[in-house]
Design an enzyme around this catalytic site. Structure first.
Site, PDB file in Angstrom:
ATOM      1  N   GLU A 168       1.779 -37.226 -28.182  1.00 36.64           N
ATOM      2  CA  GLU A 168       2.984 -36.410 -28.402  1.00 36.64           C
ATOM      3  C   GLU A 168       4.263 -37.223 -28.229  1.00 36.64           C
ATOM      4  O   GLU A 168       5.340 -36.676 -28.010  1.00 36.64           O
ATOM      5  CB  GLU A 168       2.951 -35.187 -27.485  1.00 36.64           C
ATOM      6  CG  GLU A 168       1.667 -34.391 -27.610  1.00 36.64           C
ATOM      7  CD  GLU A 168       1.841 -32.991 -28.185  1.00 36.64           C
ATOM      8  OE1 GLU A 168       2.908 -32.405 -28.001  1.00 36.64           O
ATOM      9  OE2 GLU A 168       0.878 -32.480 -28.810  1.00 36.64           O
ATOM     10  N   HIS A 220       4.908 -31.202 -21.526  1.00 39.06           N
ATOM     11  CA  HIS A 220       5.172 -32.633 -21.677  1.00 39.06           C
ATOM     12  C   HIS A 220       5.720 -33.161 -20.361  1.00 39.06           C
ATOM     13  O   HIS A 220       6.368 -32.436 -19.594  1.00 39.06           O
ATOM     14  CB  HIS A 220       6.205 -32.900 -22.783  1.00 39.06           C
ATOM     15  CG  HIS A 220       5.736 -32.575 -24.162  1.00 39.06           C
ATOM     16  ND1 HIS A 220       6.516 -31.906 -25.079  1.00 39.06           N
ATOM     17  CD2 HIS A 220       4.558 -32.831 -24.785  1.00 39.06           C
ATOM     18  CE1 HIS A 220       5.846 -31.774 -26.201  1.00 39.06           C
ATOM     19  NE2 HIS A 220       4.661 -32.326 -26.053  1.00 39.06           N
ATOM     20  N   CYS A 246      14.412 -33.008 -25.364  1.00 38.80           N
ATOM     21  CA  CYS A 246      13.473 -32.762 -26.457  1.00 38.80           C
ATOM     22  C   CYS A 246      14.096 -33.083 -27.807  1.00 38.80           C
ATOM     23  O   CYS A 246      13.411 -33.524 -28.729  1.00 38.80           O
ATOM     24  CB  CYS A 246      13.033 -31.303 -26.458  1.00 38.80           C
ATOM     25  SG  CYS A 246      11.803 -30.864 -25.213  1.00 38.80           S
TER      26      CYS A 246
END
Length: 417
Positions: free
Chosen positions: A161, A229, A346
């Site tokens: 990711e 995350h 993000c």
């Protein structure tokens, strides 16, 4: 000269709240709400303006083609014939979270002296698993200079990711740093999206020195609490690591290894007794951008939600007043992104590189942001109700809006990945 460049994803015209991301508490909590793509994109642009005002170099990544008709055809269907769930997965604007675009290793860390980028496969979530071809096309255009090496994604089944699970610490950006890869193991109610095998693959591909590369496991408690995350519970830049006490499975070992490799590291660990995991995740305290403006004072770019949380803001004020490593706090409004589960960090991919080696179409100043804002105000939908994502008029507006942006930025080459 190597500089810190933050590439923000422009929030696309299909931004909506479909609740597709299992384990992302904000996204699932807001599923079914009406989104506001125009406001969302303008909030992201305002954040980039604030970065420019700090003296930072600012880049962009562009919205992907949505709906993703190629992906649907591989699933033997078309958008108007697909189920509502498939429609939502094909329409997702989640590529706006550029921290998931790739993992980046700057030139001082790599064996061949080039900046390496490996596009993330994002295979854990169906709505994100089809992002990588469009991301790869953009990265290969933006970083076509020989100073860079852009890699295809790690193959399945090893979930990767991107930079959201990767941190770098260094004394100076142009000196070799310590790269930290954070992975999870699936022992809770939510999937661990980052696999250790993927981390090790990226480290090998980037030709990182093993003695300056660390692998740390994210704590099960953090994942279970909604830290899908690592960047929801930890962030690093230059000499500073800022993390929650419960971010890592074995923080003592990680910190000891870091101090041995880099004695000048400054570790700021927030105690759970002061800020719970729940408050940290709800406020996205750690999903802040930790940046170093030209003045040299480490600065935390925080969402408004962190300012609104009494426990979080009180601790931050004490840290700054006590002359802690983080010297400045800047609050930004990214509420539309936050409601879908993504904060300031993000929205950006940090690349350490010479700006002169980057395709100038992917670097912005205030005038370029003005052009982008004009397109957004003219073409982005004001609101999207997730129950109306099958409306052909909405789809036509989403597609024409993206093309208008590509034309304004001389990037029509990206009309299709």
């Amino acid at each position: 000269m190597l500089r810190e460049i933050n590439f923000d994803g422009i929030i696309g015209p299909s931004h909506n709240y479909a609740g597709l991301s299992h384990g992302n508490l904000a996204a699932t909590r807001n599923a079914g709400r009406t989104s506001h793509p125009r406001a969302a994109a303008l909030q992201g642009i305002a954040k980039m303006r604030a970065n420019l005002d700090l003296g930072l170099v600012q880049g962009i990544l562009l919205p992907h083609p949505r709906p993703d008709h190629d992906w649907l055809r591989r699933l033997a269907t078309e958008y108007d014939a697909a189920s509502p769930l498939l429609q939502a997965r094909a329409l997702s604007a989640s590529a706006m979270w550029a921290a998931n675009a790739a993992t980046v290793s700057p030139a001082p860390d790599t064996g061949d002296g080039r900046c390496h980028l490996t596009v993330a496969n994002l295979m854990t979530m169906p709505h994100r698993s089809h992002e990588w071809p469009a991301t790869l096309a953009q990265l290969r255009l933006a970083f076509a200079d020989p100073a860079f090496m852009v890699h295809s994604p790690v193959p399945a089944p090893f979930g990767d990711e991107g930079a959201a699970n990767h941190m770098r610490l260094c004394a100076e950006h142009d000196r070799p740093g310590i790269e930290i890869f954070v992975y999870g193991e699936g022992h809770g109610p939510f999937p661990a999206r980052q696999h250790r095998d993927a981390c090790e693959t990226v480290a090998r591909a980037h030709r990182l020195a093993p003695e300056r590369t660390l692998f740390a496991r994210q704590s099960d408690a953090a994942i279970a609490a909604g830290a899908f995350h690592n960047d929801v519970v930890a962030v690093a830049n230059a000499r500073v690591l800022f993390a929650h006490e419960q971010a890592f499975a074995d923080p003592a070992r990680l910190y000891a290894d870091l101090r041995q490799l880099m004695p000048e590291v400054e570790i700021v660990e927030v105690p759970a007794a002061r800020i719970s995991l729940e408050d940290a995740i709800a406020s996205y305290l750690f999903n802040a951008q930790l940046v170093t403006p030209p003045g040299g004072e480490p600065t935390l770019i925080l969402p408004q939600e962190a300012r609104d949380n009494d426990a979080v803001w009180s601790w931050l004020q004490e840290h700054v007043a006590g002359n802690g490593p983080i010297r400045q706090l800047k609050v930004v409004n990214v509420r539309e992104s936050m409601a879908n589960g993504g904060g300031p960090a993000c929205l950006r991919l940090r690349v350490i590189a010479d700006p002169a080696t980057v395709d100038p179409r992917f670097l912005v100043d205030h005038a370029t942001l003005d052009r982008i804002a004009t397109v957004v105000e003219a073409h982005w939908p004001e609101a999207i109700d997730p129950t109306g994502i099958g409306d052909p008029t909405l789809i036509a507006r989403i597609e024409s809006g993206r093309l208008a942006l590509l034309e304004a930025l001389d990037c029509l080459i990206l009309a299709r990945p």
